[in-house]
Write an enzyme that holds these catalytic residues in place. Sequence first.
Site, PDB file in Angstrom:
ATOM      1  N   GLY A   1       0.802  -1.216   0.000  1.00  0.00           N
ATOM      2  CA  GLY A   1       0.000   0.000   0.000  1.00  0.00           C
ATOM      3  C   GLY A   1       0.835   1.266   0.000  1.00  0.00           C
ATOM      4  N   ASN A   2       0.162   2.390  -0.103  1.00  0.00           N
ATOM      5  CA  ASN A   2       0.837   3.690  -0.097  1.00  0.00           C
ATOM      6  C   ASN A   2      -0.176   4.784   0.181  1.00  0.00           C
ATOM      7  OD1 ASN A   2      -0.102   3.681  -3.052  1.00  0.00           O
ATOM      8  ND2 ASN A   2       1.546   2.152  -3.061  1.00  0.00           N
TER       9      ASN A   2
ATOM     10  N   SER B   1       7.060   5.990  -3.323  1.00  0.00           N
ATOM     11  CA  SER B   1       6.290   4.808  -3.703  1.00  0.00           C
ATOM     12  C   SER B   1       6.317   4.582  -5.208  1.00  0.00           C
ATOM     13  CB  SER B   1       4.832   4.996  -3.251  1.00  0.00           C
ATOM     14  OG  SER B   1       4.004   4.069  -3.898  1.00  0.00           O
TER      15      SER B   1
ATOM     16  N   HIS C   1      -6.047  -7.155  -7.142  1.00  0.00           N
ATOM     17  CA  HIS C   1      -4.952  -6.447  -6.460  1.00  0.00           C
ATOM     18  C   HIS C   1      -5.392  -5.809  -5.140  1.00  0.00           C
ATOM     19  CE1 HIS C   1      -1.211  -3.665  -6.908  1.00  0.00           C
ATOM     20  NE2 HIS C   1      -1.634  -3.655  -5.667  1.00  0.00           N
TER      21      HIS C   1
ATOM     22  N   HIS D   1      -3.859   3.858  -1.098  1.00  0.00           N
ATOM     23  CA  HIS D   1      -3.984   2.542  -1.755  1.00  0.00           C
ATOM     24  C   HIS D   1      -3.858   1.460  -0.692  1.00  0.00           C
ATOM     25  CE1 HIS D   1      -3.324  -1.047  -3.948  1.00  0.00           C
ATOM     26  NE2 HIS D   1      -2.008  -1.039  -3.845  1.00  0.00           N
TER      27      HIS D   1
ATOM     28  N   SER E   1       8.884   3.869  -1.035  1.00  0.00           N
ATOM     29  CA  SER E   1       8.805   2.495  -1.529  1.00  0.00           C
ATOM     30  C   SER E   1       9.280   1.551  -0.422  1.00  0.00           C
ATOM     31  CB  SER E   1       9.706   2.388  -2.766  1.00  0.00           C
ATOM     32  OG  SER E   1       9.591   1.137  -3.342  1.00  0.00           O
ATOM     33  N   GLY E   2       8.550   0.476  -0.179  1.00  0.00           N
ATOM     34  CA  GLY E   2       8.957  -0.512   0.830  1.00  0.00           C
ATOM     35  C   GLY E   2       8.903   0.016   2.250  1.00  0.00           C
TER      36      GLY E   2
ATOM     37  N   HIS F   1      -4.826  -2.816   0.621  1.00  0.00           N
ATOM     38  CA  HIS F   1      -5.080  -4.209   0.231  1.00  0.00           C
ATOM     39  C   HIS F   1      -6.115  -4.804   1.187  1.00  0.00           C
ATOM     40  CE1 HIS F   1      -0.958  -4.925  -1.961  1.00  0.00           C
ATOM     41  NE2 HIS F   1      -1.680  -3.976  -2.526  1.00  0.00           N
TER      42      HIS F   1
ATOM     43  N   GLU G   1       3.982   3.709  -6.873  1.00  0.00           N
ATOM     44  CA  GLU G   1       2.699   4.198  -7.419  1.00  0.00           C
ATOM     45  C   GLU G   1       2.612   5.727  -7.466  1.00  0.00           C
ATOM     46  OE1 GLU G   1       0.970   2.198  -8.880  1.00  0.00           O
ATOM     47  OE2 GLU G   1       1.288   0.265  -7.921  1.00  0.00           O
TER      48      GLU G   1
HETATM   49 ZN   LIG Z   1      -0.889  -2.771  -3.965  1.00  0.00          ZN
END
Ligand SMILES: [Zn+2]
Length: 219
Positions: A28-29, A74, A158, A95, A45-46, A97, A76
């Site tokens: 996610g982000n 990210s 996703h 974002h 990111s990560g 999950h 994204e």
């Molecule tokens: Zn995702």
Amino acid sequence: MLLPVLREEVARYAKKMYANQLVQATQGNLSARDPESGFVCITPSGADYELITAEDIVVVDEHGNVLEGKWKPSVETPLHTLVLRRRQDIHCVMHTHSPYATAFGVVYQSFPMVLAESALCLGGDVPIAPYRMSGTPEFAALIADTLGNNSAVIWGNHGAMVVGVNLPLTFSTAHALEDSAKVYAIAKQLGTPVLLPQGEVAKLHTFWVNNYGQKAREQ
Ligand SMILES: [Zn+2]
């Protein structure tokens, strides 16, 4: 440091997103735009959500170019900045999950409005985008197109994405999306769910739009 207060808030809501199981591990982000400068604070990111602090949040311009940050933004980021450029009525993109909303995106079925809280911010069935590999400009365009003026979009096979005028409302919309999907899935196993009348959904959504200044969904 650029935008220290907004970076702190993004880090705080990223932790809440993780603590509330809207994402697992480093998934996610989350981003938030500073309305004055137009700069965007986004999770790296990560991201390690348990340890994340304001210093870990990356500041980018409206096209995703890094202005300040010790990590890569990210993957994204192109999607976040595209949505923020198109939607001047909102300032945050999350974002997730979250599992029930994601499950509806695996069977490619939308779920009707059964809870008042969801009807307020979602205003009707949440659109589902077809599966594509994420992190590309084509994917960003697909998701932004499918989102349109809605508050949420499910990414096929996703996860999900929600938008909002600020971080608290974006977080509650992500929760409302997951709650709605979860309660509908459980209710279907118990019997025949009674849906909120369409007129009531429209009335609730209009109340939300008028109070928070977010665009109404296209009916
Ligand atoms: Zn995702």
